[in-house]
Scaffold this motif. Structure first.
Motif, PDB file in Angstrom:
ATOM      1  N   SER A 432      -1.871   1.520 -37.136  1.00 36.57           N
ATOM      2  CA  SER A 432      -1.634   2.364 -35.961  1.00 36.57           C
ATOM      3  C   SER A 432      -2.918   2.721 -35.224  1.00 36.57           C
ATOM      4  CB  SER A 432      -0.893   3.659 -36.366  1.00 36.57           C
ATOM      5  OG  SER A 432       0.326   3.354 -36.986  1.00 36.57           O
ATOM      6  N   ASP A 433      -3.913   1.833 -35.263  1.00 37.53           N
ATOM      7  CA  ASP A 433      -5.154   2.090 -34.520  1.00 37.53           C
ATOM      8  C   ASP A 433      -5.589   0.794 -33.837  1.00 37.53           C
ATOM      9  OD1 ASP A 433      -7.447   3.030 -33.423  1.00 37.53           O
ATOM     10  OD2 ASP A 433      -8.409   3.617 -35.297  1.00 37.53           O
ATOM     11  N   THR A 434      -5.377   0.739 -32.531  1.00 32.65           N
ATOM     12  CA  THR A 434      -5.730  -0.442 -31.740  1.00 32.65           C
ATOM     13  C   THR A 434      -7.043  -0.189 -31.018  1.00 32.65           C
ATOM     14  OG1 THR A 434      -3.392  -0.970 -31.421  1.00 32.65           O
ATOM     15  CG2 THR A 434      -4.955  -1.990 -29.912  1.00 32.65           C
ATOM     16  N   ILE A 435      -7.905  -1.206 -31.005  1.00 33.67           N
ATOM     17  CA  ILE A 435      -9.168  -1.122 -30.267  1.00 33.67           C
ATOM     18  C   ILE A 435      -9.198  -2.228 -29.220  1.00 33.67           C
ATOM     19  CG2 ILE A 435     -10.425  -0.065 -32.178  1.00 33.67           C
ATOM     20  CD1 ILE A 435     -11.636  -2.794 -32.798  1.00 33.67           C
ATOM     21  N   MET A 436     -10.017  -2.041 -28.192  1.00 33.84           N
ATOM     22  CA  MET A 436     -10.137  -3.004 -27.102  1.00 33.84           C
ATOM     23  C   MET A 436     -11.462  -3.755 -27.244  1.00 33.84           C
ATOM     24  SD  MET A 436      -9.440  -2.365 -23.037  1.00 33.84           S
ATOM     25  CE  MET A 436     -10.332  -0.800 -23.050  1.00 33.84           C
ATOM     26  N   LYS A 437     -11.415  -5.080 -27.106  1.00 36.31           N
ATOM     27  CA  LYS A 437     -12.597  -5.933 -27.282  1.00 36.31           C
ATOM     28  C   LYS A 437     -12.948  -6.604 -25.957  1.00 36.31           C
ATOM     29  CE  LYS A 437     -14.158 -10.073 -29.799  1.00 36.31           C
ATOM     30  NZ  LYS A 437     -13.773 -11.096 -30.796  1.00 36.31           N
ATOM     31  N   GLY A 458     -14.322  18.556 -18.074  1.00 36.88           N
ATOM     32  CA  GLY A 458     -15.779  18.611 -18.178  1.00 36.88           C
ATOM     33  C   GLY A 458     -16.436  17.342 -18.681  1.00 36.88           C
ATOM     34  N   TYR A 459     -15.677  16.506 -19.437  1.00 41.17           N
ATOM     35  CA  TYR A 459     -16.311  15.377 -20.105  1.00 41.17           C
ATOM     36  C   TYR A 459     -15.421  14.132 -20.068  1.00 41.17           C
ATOM     37  CZ  TYR A 459     -19.398  18.928 -22.074  1.00 41.17           C
ATOM     38  OH  TYR A 459     -20.287  19.953 -22.223  1.00 41.17           O
ATOM     39  N   LEU A 460     -16.105  12.980 -20.179  1.00 38.11           N
ATOM     40  CA  LEU A 460     -15.452  11.699 -20.435  1.00 38.11           C
ATOM     41  C   LEU A 460     -15.911  11.245 -21.820  1.00 38.11           C
ATOM     42  CD1 LEU A 460     -13.881   9.103 -19.716  1.00 38.11           C
ATOM     43  CD2 LEU A 460     -15.975   8.255 -18.608  1.00 38.11           C
ATOM     44  N   HIS A 461     -14.944  10.984 -22.705  1.00 38.90           N
ATOM     45  CA  HIS A 461     -15.270  10.534 -24.056  1.00 38.90           C
ATOM     46  C   HIS A 461     -15.019   9.031 -24.195  1.00 38.90           C
ATOM     47  CE1 HIS A 461     -15.629  10.874 -28.492  1.00 38.90           C
ATOM     48  NE2 HIS A 461     -14.795   9.835 -28.450  1.00 38.90           N
ATOM     49  N   VAL A 462     -15.951   8.318 -24.869  1.00 41.22           N
ATOM     50  CA  VAL A 462     -15.814   6.889 -25.160  1.00 41.22           C
ATOM     51  C   VAL A 462     -16.386   6.630 -26.548  1.00 41.22           C
ATOM     52  CG1 VAL A 462     -16.404   4.530 -24.478  1.00 41.22           C
ATOM     53  CG2 VAL A 462     -16.112   6.286 -22.716  1.00 41.22           C
ATOM     54  N   ASP A 463     -15.673   5.861 -27.371  1.00 39.33           N
ATOM     55  CA  ASP A 463     -16.215   5.336 -28.622  1.00 39.33           C
ATOM     56  C   ASP A 463     -16.514   3.855 -28.429  1.00 39.33           C
ATOM     57  OD1 ASP A 463     -16.054   7.682 -30.199  1.00 39.33           O
ATOM     58  OD2 ASP A 463     -13.915   7.363 -30.507  1.00 39.33           O
ATOM     59  N   MET A 464     -17.718   3.420 -28.851  1.00 50.44           N
ATOM     60  CA  MET A 464     -18.114   2.017 -28.661  1.00 50.44           C
ATOM     61  C   MET A 464     -18.814   1.483 -29.913  1.00 50.44           C
ATOM     62  SD  MET A 464     -20.370   0.183 -25.656  1.00 50.44           S
ATOM     63  CE  MET A 464     -21.970   0.724 -26.291  1.00 50.44           C
ATOM     64  N   PHE A 528     -16.761  -3.310 -28.438  1.00 49.64           N
ATOM     65  CA  PHE A 528     -15.439  -2.823 -28.824  1.00 49.64           C
ATOM     66  C   PHE A 528     -15.327  -1.368 -28.369  1.00 49.64           C
ATOM     67  CE2 PHE A 528     -16.546  -6.251 -31.619  1.00 49.64           C
ATOM     68  CZ  PHE A 528     -15.359  -6.939 -31.842  1.00 49.64           C
ATOM     69  N   LEU A 529     -14.161  -1.010 -27.804  1.00 44.62           N
ATOM     70  CA  LEU A 529     -13.963   0.321 -27.226  1.00 44.62           C
ATOM     71  C   LEU A 529     -12.725   0.983 -27.821  1.00 44.62           C
ATOM     72  CD1 LEU A 529     -14.572  -0.727 -23.503  1.00 44.62           C
ATOM     73  CD2 LEU A 529     -16.204   0.485 -24.970  1.00 44.62           C
ATOM     74  N   ASP A 530     -12.797   2.299 -27.900  1.00 45.49           N
ATOM     75  CA  ASP A 530     -11.632   3.082 -28.336  1.00 45.49           C
ATOM     76  C   ASP A 530     -11.797   4.504 -27.827  1.00 45.49           C
ATOM     77  OD1 ASP A 530      -9.234   3.662 -29.486  1.00 45.49           O
ATOM     78  OD2 ASP A 530      -9.890   3.419 -31.560  1.00 45.49           O
ATOM     79  N   ASN A 531     -10.668   5.213 -27.785  1.00 41.83           N
ATOM     80  CA  ASN A 531     -10.648   6.645 -27.472  1.00 41.83           C
ATOM     81  C   ASN A 531     -11.386   6.965 -26.174  1.00 41.83           C
ATOM     82  OD1 ASN A 531      -9.236   7.205 -29.935  1.00 41.83           O
ATOM     83  ND2 ASN A 531     -11.202   6.999 -31.018  1.00 41.83           N
ATOM     84  N   ILE A 532     -10.852   6.384 -25.077  1.00 37.66           N
ATOM     85  CA  ILE A 532     -11.399   6.645 -23.748  1.00 37.66           C
ATOM     86  C   ILE A 532     -10.510   7.709 -23.110  1.00 37.66           C
ATOM     87  CG2 ILE A 532     -12.046   5.634 -21.536  1.00 37.66           C
ATOM     88  CD1 ILE A 532     -12.060   2.883 -22.934  1.00 37.66           C
ATOM     89  N   TYR A 533     -11.071   8.897 -22.897  1.00 38.54           N
ATOM     90  CA  TYR A 533     -10.247   9.982 -22.333  1.00 38.54           C
ATOM     91  C   TYR A 533     -11.149  11.048 -21.697  1.00 38.54           C
ATOM     92  CZ  TYR A 533     -11.429  12.271 -26.823  1.00 38.54           C
ATOM     93  OH  TYR A 533     -12.094  12.803 -27.910  1.00 38.54           O
TER      94      TYR A 533
END
Length: 535
Positions: A432-437, A458-464, A528-533
């Motif tokens: 249940s955890d999809t990431i974008m490549k 206030g913020y933009l969050h990105v995991d890379m 690789f990217l995840d949790n963009i919000y």
């Protein structure tokens, strides 16, 4: 009244003359003092000058049976010479200034000529050189010639003959060939513009009119090396590499690439295709000594790039204290760079935590080029764990673009056709955890179904995660278009969470009207990217 004024003028003139005399006298005294001080300094300085050095002499004997010899001395720190010609008993040396022509007529015979070089302070040094004057033509000419083993198209030649006092060499490269003159047995080198066959003439001369010569054809060879650099190594984490010799990584310091082990190998460093490359010419064996022992016990492979066009065997050794050593034999493909990935398990008798030296041996006399010599362990090219789980947030506190932790916007186009080369795919990293490549990155857009109003956030969050990108930018874009980029600081080989203040974009971008994202960065890299919000 007039008489008194004249008297005052006369007294003033006399006073000025006295002052001038006093000043003049003082200047004379100072000049004498300075002169004396200068003489003392000069004497002191001259006392500490050394005698002349590097004394040498050339003899030029006229080839007419006359015995006329021109003596040409040379030395460092010399002001004049004293020449003892060696043909008179109880001879008093004759003085000559530097540059004087020194000629003397000898009978046939062997003489000891004394050259005394005298320095400015009188100190001197003497050289005694044997001179053979013979009116017999040279005999038994012996010539030694070879192509240089390290310098391409260079020929080294020497010659000798009985009764010879000088040798002339004509190398046959120019129409009007100018000879090079040398002493018998003295080696002369000549570099040709092109390889090929050349007629070389060697003439041995004595004091006689008759000479002895030999003309022969010699093939000048070109040392052919690689025309291009070795393949560039892949990007690797510094922690996954111990580099000995490579422009791609930070090398160990203090490595001795040419320790004196009695080898005949000639080691040079050449720039090929912009890359520093080690060259071993005239190979028999060659060592590399590390400043301190290498602990490669955590590494998996030894990488070496090799190029040769004449070696049929090349062996590479790892050596630990003892010594304990084991060779790895390269499978040779002549005339091209070959990359070898040697499992360190091959060196099973070597202490991998204590590697002190390398050694290479192989086909005797061959030339071998090396580059990118390093230990490494495989760097993961994709994450093996999921990005950090975002904290729980109220739904009205988040606008999620891409995340399994929140309800994301619908109908977002993650791969609009903007002419990019980037390849977009989605991988499941965990349940249940999809990431974008993004592979083969140049740039990549994200198009929202409708504009996002992030003005109250206030913020933009990105995991890379990336292993090979050195620069990545994310841009927010509003209608216009108006866009501004933010550079993400890179840490390779691990997930990095970025919390970007929206004030980084607000000077250009309308936060109430965000219509697109854009990523760009290191060409050809993978991210690789995840949790963009927004939050």
């Amino acid at each position: 009244m007039e008489i008194g004024r004249k008297t005052q003028i006369i007294n003033l003139i006399i006073t000025k003359m006295n002052i001038f005399k006093n000043i003049t006298a003082l200047m004379i005294i100072l000049m004498i003092a300075v002169s004396c001080e200068t003489d003392e300094d000069l004497k002191y300085s001259l006392d500490y000058l050394s005698a002349p050095s590097n004394i040498s002499v050339n003899f030029d004997i006229t080839q007419d049976n006359s015995g006329l010899v021109t003596i040409i001395p040379n030395a460092d720190g010399v002001v004049n010479y004293l020449i003892a010609f060696g043909d008179t008993i109880d001879e008093t040396p004759t003085a000559y200034k530097v540059g004087d022509e020194i000629n003397h007529v000898y009978e046939e015979g062997t003489y000891s000529v004394g050259i005394t070089a005298v320095g400015i302070n009188g100190q001197n040094a003497t050289l005694t050189e044997e001179l053979i004057v013979s009116f017999i033509a040279p005999e038994n000419l012996v010539i030694t010639i070879e192509n240089d083993i390290a310098v391409s198209k260079q020929v080294n030649i020497s010659a000798n003959a009985d009764y010879a006092i000088e040798i002339e060499y004509y190398f046959g490269e120019l129409t009007e060939d100018v000879p090079v003159t040398a002493d018998p047995d003295e080696t002369v080198s000549h570099v040709y513009a092109n390889p090929g066959d050349y007629e070389i003439t060697v003439i041995a001369k004595s004091g006689a009119i008759k000479t002895l010569d030999s003309t022969f054809t010699f093939t000048v060879t070109e040392i052919i090396g690689p025309a291009t650099a070795a393949p560039a190594p892949p990007n690797r984490l510094e922690s996954d590499v111990i580099s000995v010799f490579s422009d791609a990584f930070t090398n160990l310091t203090g490595t001795d690439f040419n320790p004196n082990w009695g080898q005949s190998t000639i080691v040079t460093t050449e720039t090929i295709g912009g890359s520093s490359t080690l060259k071993y010419a005239n190979l028999n064996y060659q060592g590399t000594q590390f400043a301190s022992a290498i602990d490669a016990s955590a590494m998996e492979f030894l990488h070496v790039d090799v190029w040769t066009d004449d070696a049929t065997t090349v062996n590479f050794y790892c050596i630990s204290t003892g010594p304990a050593e084991k060779a790895y034999s390269f499978a040779i493909t002549a005339g091209e760079w070959v990359s070898y990935e040697i499992p360190l398990t091959h060196f099973d008798n070597v202490n991998l935590a204590d590697i002190i030296q390398f050694k290479v041996d192989g086909t005797a006399g061959s030339s071998v080029y090396f580059d990118n010599i390093y230990f490494y362990r495989e760097t993961p090219t994709s994450p093996t764990t999921a990005a950090p789980t975002p904290p729980a947030r109220d739904t009205d506190k988040v606008i999620s673009v891409f995340s399994d932790a929140y309800t994301s916007l619908t109908a977002t186009d993650f791969n609009p056709n903007w002419g990019q080369s980037t390849v977009v795919t989605f991988d499941e990293i965990a349940a249940s955890d999809t990431i974008m490549k993004y592979a083969n990155l140049n740039y990549q857009g994200t198009q929202f179904a409708s504009a996002i109003d992030a003005s109250s956030f206030g913020y933009l969050h990105v995991d890379m995660w990336t292993y090979d990108a050195t620069s990545v930018n994310i841009s927010c874009i509003s209608t216009g278009p108006a866009e501004k980029a933010y550079a993400l600081p890179i840490t390779s080989g691990e997930w990095v969470s970025y919390d970007i203040p929206l004030t980084k974009f607000s000077s250009v971008v309308d936060l109430a009207d965000i219509i697109q994202f854009k990523f760009d960065g290191t060409a050809g890299a993978t991210i690789f990217l995840d949790n963009i919000y927004f939050y």
